[in-house]
Design a protein around this motif. Sequence first.
Motif, PDB file in Angstrom:
ATOM      1  N   VAL A  56       6.895   1.538 -10.388  1.00 43.04           N
ATOM      2  CA  VAL A  56       6.752   0.656  -9.222  1.00 43.04           C
ATOM      3  C   VAL A  56       5.859  -0.520  -9.619  1.00 43.04           C
ATOM      4  CG1 VAL A  56       5.960   0.488  -6.831  1.00 43.04           C
ATOM      5  CG2 VAL A  56       7.016   2.598  -7.649  1.00 43.04           C
ATOM      6  N   ALA A  57       6.346  -1.732  -9.397  1.00 39.02           N
ATOM      7  CA  ALA A  57       5.597  -2.927  -9.824  1.00 39.02           C
ATOM      8  C   ALA A  57       4.499  -3.268  -8.818  1.00 39.02           C
ATOM      9  CB  ALA A  57       6.547  -4.103  -9.956  1.00 39.02           C
ATOM     10  N   ASP A  58       3.457  -3.888  -9.320  1.00 43.46           N
ATOM     11  CA  ASP A  58       2.364  -4.358  -8.470  1.00 43.46           C
ATOM     12  C   ASP A  58       2.707  -5.773  -7.994  1.00 43.46           C
ATOM     13  OD1 ASP A  58       0.031  -5.029  -7.277  1.00 43.46           O
ATOM     14  OD2 ASP A  58      -1.155  -5.133  -9.106  1.00 43.46           O
ATOM     15  N   LEU A  59       2.927  -5.913  -6.691  1.00 44.58           N
ATOM     16  CA  LEU A  59       3.262  -7.242  -6.153  1.00 44.58           C
ATOM     17  C   LEU A  59       2.104  -7.833  -5.362  1.00 44.58           C
ATOM     18  CD1 LEU A  59       6.928  -6.668  -4.875  1.00 44.58           C
ATOM     19  CD2 LEU A  59       6.218  -7.864  -6.940  1.00 44.58           C
ATOM     20  N   SER A  60       0.884  -7.312  -5.600  1.00 41.49           N
ATOM     21  CA  SER A  60      -0.229  -7.749  -4.748  1.00 41.49           C
ATOM     22  C   SER A  60      -0.539  -9.243  -4.943  1.00 41.49           C
ATOM     23  CB  SER A  60      -1.471  -6.890  -4.985  1.00 41.49           C
ATOM     24  OG  SER A  60      -1.846  -6.974  -6.332  1.00 41.49           O
ATOM     25  N   TYR A  61      -0.068  -9.841  -6.062  1.00 46.19           N
ATOM     26  CA  TYR A  61      -0.327 -11.283  -6.234  1.00 46.19           C
ATOM     27  C   TYR A  61       0.421 -12.093  -5.175  1.00 46.19           C
ATOM     28  CZ  TYR A  61       4.188 -11.507  -8.724  1.00 46.19           C
ATOM     29  OH  TYR A  61       5.510 -11.424  -9.061  1.00 46.19           O
ATOM     30  N   PHE A  62       1.472 -11.483  -4.561  1.00 48.65           N
ATOM     31  CA  PHE A  62       2.152 -12.168  -3.458  1.00 48.65           C
ATOM     32  C   PHE A  62       1.207 -12.382  -2.278  1.00 48.65           C
ATOM     33  CE2 PHE A  62       6.861 -12.832  -3.409  1.00 48.65           C
ATOM     34  CZ  PHE A  62       6.991 -12.861  -4.770  1.00 48.65           C
ATOM     35  N   ARG A  63       0.316 -11.390  -2.067  1.00 52.40           N
ATOM     36  CA  ARG A  63      -0.639 -11.512  -0.948  1.00 52.40           C
ATOM     37  C   ARG A  63      -1.496 -12.745  -1.142  1.00 52.40           C
ATOM     38  NH1 ARG A  63      -3.116  -5.418  -0.294  1.00 52.40           N
ATOM     39  NH2 ARG A  63      -1.122  -4.393  -0.656  1.00 52.40           N
ATOM     40  N   ARG A  64      -1.973 -12.930  -2.380  1.00 52.26           N
ATOM     41  CA  ARG A  64      -2.867 -14.059  -2.636  1.00 52.26           C
ATOM     42  C   ARG A  64      -2.109 -15.376  -2.581  1.00 52.26           C
ATOM     43  NH1 ARG A  64      -5.044 -10.043  -6.204  1.00 52.26           N
ATOM     44  NH2 ARG A  64      -3.806 -10.757  -7.964  1.00 52.26           N
ATOM     45  N   LEU A  65      -0.878 -15.345  -3.107  1.00 54.54           N
ATOM     46  CA  LEU A  65      -0.097 -16.594  -3.136  1.00 54.54           C
ATOM     47  C   LEU A  65       0.299 -17.067  -1.734  1.00 54.54           C
ATOM     48  CD1 LEU A  65       2.649 -16.464  -5.919  1.00 54.54           C
ATOM     49  CD2 LEU A  65       1.091 -18.335  -5.431  1.00 54.54           C
ATOM     50  N   PHE A  66       0.728 -16.105  -0.896  1.00 52.39           N
ATOM     51  CA  PHE A  66       1.352 -16.509   0.367  1.00 52.39           C
ATOM     52  C   PHE A  66       0.529 -16.153   1.597  1.00 52.39           C
ATOM     53  CE2 PHE A  66       5.071 -15.960  -2.552  1.00 52.39           C
ATOM     54  CZ  PHE A  66       5.380 -17.316  -2.634  1.00 52.39           C
ATOM     55  N   GLN A  67      -0.778 -15.930   1.402  1.00 50.69           N
ATOM     56  CA  GLN A  67      -1.593 -15.487   2.535  1.00 50.69           C
ATOM     57  C   GLN A  67      -1.728 -16.548   3.624  1.00 50.69           C
ATOM     58  OE1 GLN A  67      -5.415 -14.486   0.988  1.00 50.69           O
ATOM     59  NE2 GLN A  67      -5.718 -16.454   0.008  1.00 50.69           N
ATOM     60  N   SER A  68      -1.506 -17.827   3.265  1.00 47.64           N
ATOM     61  CA  SER A  68      -1.660 -18.824   4.333  1.00 47.64           C
ATOM     62  C   SER A  68      -0.402 -18.892   5.206  1.00 47.64           C
ATOM     63  CB  SER A  68      -1.994 -20.198   3.747  1.00 47.64           C
ATOM     64  OG  SER A  68      -0.941 -20.612   2.927  1.00 47.64           O
ATOM     65  N   THR A  69       0.700 -18.325   4.753  1.00 47.52           N
ATOM     66  CA  THR A  69       1.926 -18.346   5.562  1.00 47.52           C
ATOM     67  C   THR A  69       2.168 -17.025   6.278  1.00 47.52           C
ATOM     68  OG1 THR A  69       2.874 -19.871   3.954  1.00 47.52           O
ATOM     69  CG2 THR A  69       4.415 -18.848   5.477  1.00 47.52           C
ATOM     70  N   PHE A  70       1.887 -15.892   5.604  1.00 45.78           N
ATOM     71  CA  PHE A  70       2.252 -14.581   6.160  1.00 45.78           C
ATOM     72  C   PHE A  70       1.021 -13.693   6.341  1.00 45.78           C
ATOM     73  CE2 PHE A  70       5.859 -16.042   3.568  1.00 45.78           C
ATOM     74  CZ  PHE A  70       6.862 -16.027   4.522  1.00 45.78           C
ATOM     75  N   SER A  71       1.167 -12.714   7.243  1.00 47.40           N
ATOM     76  CA  SER A  71       0.121 -11.692   7.383  1.00 47.40           C
ATOM     77  C   SER A  71       0.556 -10.458   6.611  1.00 47.40           C
ATOM     78  CB  SER A  71      -0.038 -11.293   8.851  1.00 47.40           C
ATOM     79  OG  SER A  71      -0.690 -12.277   9.527  1.00 47.40           O
TER      80      SER A  71
END
Length: 412
Positions: free
Chosen positions: A366-381
């Motif tokens: 299972v890949a770690d996609l937590s960098y998506f949280r940092r990248l897109f935190q201003s658009t999504f919760s």
Amino acid sequence: MAATLHVGRGRRLLRQLLREQAPSLTRLFFTSAPCRRGHPQKKKWATTTPRIPATRMALQIFDMNYGTQFGSLWPSIRISLLSEQKYGALFNNFCDVKLVTQQLEDLNAIDFIWEAQNAVKDLDSMAEQGAREQVLSPETQTELCEPRDQPVSFISPNIKCYTFPRGDISLFPQAKPDILGILGYYLLNAASVLPVLALNVQPGDLVLDLCAAPGGKTLAILQTGCCRELAVNDISASRIDRLHRILHSYLPEQLINKVKITRKDGRNWRDLNDTCYDRVLVDVPCTNDRQSLKEEENSIFKYGRKEERKMLPMLQLQLLVAGILAAKPGGEVMYSTCTLSQLQNEYVVEGAVELLKVEHGITVQVADLSYFRRLFQSTFSFYQDCRLGELILPNLSANFGPMYFCKLQRLN
Ligand SMILES: C[S@@+](CC[C@H](N)C(=O)[O-])C[C@H]1O[C@@H](n2cnc3c(N)ncnc32)[C@H](O)[C@@H]1O
């Protein structure tokens, strides 16, 4: 880095569910599962029992399950689910690019993917300058490095999706056809683009979209311009018809001819095809939480569909396993749903990983996609406590989702 798997807990839950709903399938999928005889008598309902509307039934079930799952976050998620959702405009690169970009910018909409990539570039130059001039403390430098750790190149190129800023609830007008009859953008829940971005299609890839209709994510995959071949499948004839109409409204004929469309039960994909794919998208049918609170028609919460609803995690598990079996060793598979339900999200992933190991000797990471949280935190919760994959929570100031996505890599 691979995320830690807590297989035991998910497996126990899935097994319990399967035992109750489909004892024969339990034996098939979990070889060590004991066969339980003598089911307890089902409760009989009087024929006069009033049937509540499917939307109310959905809300009651969500209150029961999600109240426990999300605790104090649930009231805010609940009100957001019941409110008007926000849309994103998936940009169609096959239209008059200049004209449509201008139209979207005139509305004050922003391409959130471009914005996130730019923010990372700004951090890059700030960190570089700070290091050169030695003006940043080591702590600040570490902080700046964190979002930069996962390179932007992990995001599929050429996908653009416009949204209105946080808190802005403006609506996009419907796209109008240009002189060639091509539409400039496709309106969708902007969170639907994230699984496609994370799938990270590379030039020359063979790609399979196993449950594709009506085709929002197919359209996003095609925007990358990267696929050597795209196989698109769905079991439903009427939804495949919709997919055909959508592709014809957005793509030039020569590109449509390259898309291989089939109408098969995705669970049997491997028996019907021997192509090994670089990337597979498994966007499964689910309780579709937002829609289930709004629409009575075709609702999975209708009185007569209770058994089908209970079997959903089983169907999802079978589709995910089929998707992974269709991938080549080293290939990547994206599992996605538009539900908040752990039973349909993480537990299905855990069940599939376990089953592939036990039944097929296939190891899946299972890949770690937590960098998506940092990248897109201003658009999504983002939900902070997701153990595997990422979950977008509906929120009144950014009313996208729910959208769960989890990337798996087949290792052998
Ligand atoms: C969530 S929808 C897919 C949405 C689509 N990916 C998009 O972005 O527009 C799930 C789809 O799975 C299809 N489906 C359900 N059971 C299936 C099966 N056994 N094999 C293939 N497709 C299936 C449904 O017809 C439905 O179109």
